[in-house]
Write an enzyme that holds these catalytic residues in place. Structure first.
Site, PDB file in Angstrom:
ATOM      1  N   GLU A 311     -39.173  14.102 -24.839  1.00  0.00           N
ATOM      2  CA  GLU A 311     -37.961  13.744 -25.066  1.00  0.00           C
ATOM      3  C   GLU A 311     -37.554  13.114 -26.387  1.00  0.00           C
ATOM      4  O   GLU A 311     -36.524  13.537 -26.972  1.00  0.00           O
ATOM      5  CB  GLU A 311     -37.718  12.226 -23.951  1.00  0.00           C
ATOM      6  CG  GLU A 311     -36.175  11.965 -24.127  1.00  0.00           C
ATOM      7  CD  GLU A 311     -35.380  12.803 -23.532  1.00  0.00           C
ATOM      8  OE1 GLU A 311     -35.219  12.897 -22.234  1.00  0.00           O
ATOM      9  OE2 GLU A 311     -34.453  13.607 -24.076  1.00  0.00           O
ATOM     10  N   ASP A 315     -34.952  14.785 -28.980  1.00  0.00           N
ATOM     11  CA  ASP A 315     -33.731  14.066 -29.452  1.00  0.00           C
ATOM     12  C   ASP A 315     -33.630  14.147 -30.989  1.00  0.00           C
ATOM     13  O   ASP A 315     -32.568  14.143 -31.777  1.00  0.00           O
ATOM     14  CB  ASP A 315     -33.708  12.735 -28.731  1.00  0.00           C
ATOM     15  CG  ASP A 315     -33.223  12.860 -27.279  1.00  0.00           C
ATOM     16  OD1 ASP A 315     -33.294  13.906 -26.691  1.00  0.00           O
ATOM     17  OD2 ASP A 315     -33.817  11.876 -26.443  1.00  0.00           O
ATOM     18  N   SER A 560     -30.758  16.800 -21.255  1.00  0.00           N
ATOM     19  CA  SER A 560     -31.267  16.098 -22.345  1.00  0.00           C
ATOM     20  C   SER A 560     -31.358  16.791 -23.697  1.00  0.00           C
ATOM     21  O   SER A 560     -31.391  16.163 -24.733  1.00  0.00           O
ATOM     22  CB  SER A 560     -32.798  15.874 -22.140  1.00  0.00           C
ATOM     23  OG  SER A 560     -33.084  14.858 -21.203  1.00  0.00           O
TER      24      SER A 560
END
Ligand SMILES: *[C@@H]1O[C@H](CO)[C@@H](O)[C@H](O)[C@H]1NC(C)=O
Ligand SMILES: *[C@@H]1O[C@H](CO)[C@@H](O)[C@H](O)[C@H]1NC(C)=O
Ligand SMILES: *[C@@H]1O[C@H](CO)[C@@H](O)[C@H](O)[C@H]1NC(C)=O
Length: 643
Positions: A311, A315, A560
């Site tokens: 994640e 990001d 995401s």
């Protein structure tokens, strides 16, 4: 859970009936047992009365004034001090509560107002006095496993003429004792199977439903041109799809800011960023985000593996890859043992949030110092330690049913205040279509493997944030094809809230959706009253992003992945606005819904779940892909024309 407080929020001027409890709870949290003997009447009680904030009811209209493109005050963002003053409890509330206490025989010399003006504390109160004042009975509860003791009652009453000045009173029905969190992988799913709710501070756990879906094993061939964007998404694919300029930030880097929010034990690995930049943006090799470690947040070097790095790496790579040379602020939340929740994050960027409306909920949020881990963070929760950035990319979410409406309303009010301050909040909606993040649905507000009710996600359903859904290039298509709702392994979460009403800015879009494309479901499946908030608002590609994570290139998918792309787009638009002396775009929803043509409408695909095909992507706004994907040239031209 706290019905009278909630009704006060929604109807701030309605008088409560004196016989009606101000707050009540039907059951005490599991594991807590009352002691059979009543506490001694002379036992001291640290009595504190939280006063209601002013003006919460008119906050949404104020937010609309500064964010609707037709408003003469567009872009007139408030300062944090203006926000604190505007919502502070009124002097009238302070006076009314002190007068009530005096009528009940409490000497005003014993009553003091907190510096934030949010609380009245009553010195030297006893059990006998408090029970008389609040028409209640206290018990001492002990916790079976930990032995912790806690003073609580089931319900309490305040007179009708002060009820609307009182938010809540402690100690009463609330529990402020933090118990050991469950941090094992798979624990959340087990809790749900047993019919329970995982705590809110589980966002960063390896089994958290909102993490991207990562392909296992390394990638051997990485395509870095445009030929294979239907198989692998790279920055060059996204630039082509959305017209994002390759140059990155050019004009106003020093005035600009972008925040990326991550929850422990998720953490990025510096070598992963360099691996990614070496391949896709050599000038950024060596760049790192600016670390804002909240409540002991740090880059835990023992967190290695896709379930810990995927994640954060994704990001940062898909923001830094677009906004170079700007270095994002990395809000890294929580120590490695307790981690943290959105409330821990919000406390860190707004000191007043720490105490407002009862403060954080210890059954949900992490309370520091960390009593479970001597090597954990031993300071207190950080209130107001960091400034907010112009744009926030937050690729984490809950299911609405995980949390009480009171908890969600309180947090949503805080998003409204950040909107007033001019912050753009982008939240991923989730990857399981109309089902919960765990893939199951609900019955009567509880997870139920046989349930048929759709499970909306939160915070995307809060009307003051921008929910981001996901799309993909159709199989065999190219960057020139019109995208469809993502339908490969992940499905864009979307639908209608069970908590929040339909905001004004979304009314005509939702009405037109129901008029032209009424979904084939009943009120048993979702709130089809056409009076509730629909989500998402916007979307972007979320399938098979090439990510350098845990030492290998791999593929990551989900909303995401879409969220940092949208965050980058708004940061680039802010670059152009700041360069000519304008304010950042702030809360963007009213402007987006007023100009849907600046997005690429997505008109096919759906978001299955709960034994249905979910909703359909259709022309115009839909509860799968929102208004559509970014068209950077049109978006930036539009936002540059706004004042
Ligand atoms: C509380 O009680 C103590 C001990 O009787 C006394 O010294 C103190 O002044 C009291 N505080 C207030 C605010 O009345
Ligand atoms: C990374 O790739 C290498 C070589 O293919 C492989 O041996 C290793 O197990 C991979 N590591 C992870 C964490 O997948
Ligand atoms: C649906 O939302 C409306 C508007 O908020 C509300 O009045 C109604 O009670 C909701 N329906 C259900 C079944 O919760």
């Amino acid at each position: 859970m706290r019905p009278s407080v909630l009704s006060l929020l929604l109807l701030p001027f309605a008088a409560a009936l004196p016989s009606h409890p101000h707050e009540a709870r039907h059951a005490h949290p599991s594991g807590w047992r009352p002691h059979p003997k009543a506490p001694h009447p002379s036992l001291p009680v640290p009595l504190r009365i939280a006063l209601t904030q002013s003006n919460l009811d008119i906050g949404p209209a104020e937010l609309s004034k500064i964010s609707h493109p037709d408003s003469p005050s567009y872009g007139h963002h408030w300062t944090p001090a203006q926000i604190a003053d505007f919502f502070a409890p009124a002097k009238e509330s302070v006076d009314a509560v002190i007068a009530w206490l005096a009528e009940e025989g409490v000497d005003p010399a014993r009553v003091s107002l907190s510096p934030s003006k949010g609380w009245l504390a009553v010195a030297n109160a006893t059990i006998a006095e408090t029970e008389r004042l609040l028409r209640t009975k206290y018990s001492v509860y002990t916790h079976a496993d930990s032995g912790a003791a806690h003073l609580a009652c089931d319900a309490y009453t305040v007179p009708a003429h002060v009820a609307h000045h009182v938010d809540f009173i402690t100690p009463t029905i609330h529990y402020d004792v933090q118990l050991p969190p469950v941090k094992r992988s798979g624990a959340s799913k087990e809790i749900i199977k047993r019919g329970g709710m995982p705590p809110a501070a589980q966002l960063g756990l390896p089994d958290s439903a909102s993490l991207p879906k990562m392909a296992l094993g390394g990638l051997f061939t990485i395509f870095d041109q445009l030929e294979h964007c239907d198989e692998q998404i790279t920055p060059v694919c996204l630039r082509a799809l959305y017209g994002i300029p390759p140059a990155g930030l050019q004009f106003a880097t020093s005035k600009n800011s972008l925040g990326v929010v991550e929850f422990a034990p998720q953490a990025y690995l510096p070598a992963d960023l360099d691996m990614f930049f070496n391949k896709f943006l050599p000038s950024a090799v060596g760049d790192r985000p600016t670390l804002a470690g909240v409540d002991g947040g740090w880059l835990d070097p023992t967190s290695v593996g896709l379930q810990f790095n995927g994640e954060s790496d994704l990001d940062l790579e898909y923001t830094m890859g677009f906004v170079h040379p700007l270095k994002p602020v990395l809000y890294q939340i929580g120590d490695s043992t307790l981690s943290g929740s959105f409330n821990n994050f919000l406390d860190a960027i707004d000191a007043s949030y720490c105490t407002y409306m009862g403060g954080d909920d210890p059954t949900q949020d992490s309370i520091y110092p960390d009593t479970l881990d001597p090597n954990g963070y031993q300071g207190t929760n950080q209130c107001g330690a960091f400034a907010a950035t112009n744009v926030m990319s937050i690729s984490y979410s809950y299911d609405e049913i995980m949390l009480s409406p009171f908890y969600e309303q309180r947090q949503c009010n805080e998003y409204m205040k950040l909107g007033l301050q001019g912050v753009t909040l982008l939240f991923s909606t989730g990857d399981a279509g109309v089902a919960s993040g765990f893939g199951i649905c609900s019955t009567d507000g509880q997870y139920d493997p046989d349930g048929i009710r759709f499970v909306p996600s939160f915070p995307a359903t809060c009307p003051y944030v921008t929910g981001v859904g996901a799309t993909q290039i159709p199989e065999g298509g190219s960057v020139l094809s019109r995208e469809v709702a993502v339908e490969t392994n992940v499905f864009s979460s979307g639908g209608f809230s069970d908590v929040f009403p339909l905001p004004d800015y979304q009314k005509s879009a939702v009405q037109s959706y129901y008029n032209k494309y009424p979904p084939p479901y009943t009120a048993a499946q979702y709130n089809n009253s056409q009076q509730v908030r629909g989500f998402p608002d916007i979307s972007a590609n979320g399938l098979n992003f090439v990510v350098a994570a845990s030492g290998n290139f791999t593929l990551g998918s989900g909303t995401s992945a879409a969220t940092p792309v949208v965050a980058s787009v708004f940061t680039l638009i802010n670059d152009a606005r700041l360069a000519i002396g304008k304010k950042p775009v702030g809360f963007v929803n009213p402007a987006l819904y007023a100009a849907p043509w600046i997005l690429n409408d997505i008109v096919s695909g759906n978001n299955p779940g709960c034994g249905t095909d979910g909703f359909e992507a259709v022309p115009g706004w839909d509860p799968v892909t929102g208004l559509g994907t970014p068209n950077f040239p049109l978006m930036s031209a539009y936002f540059l024309t706004l004042p």
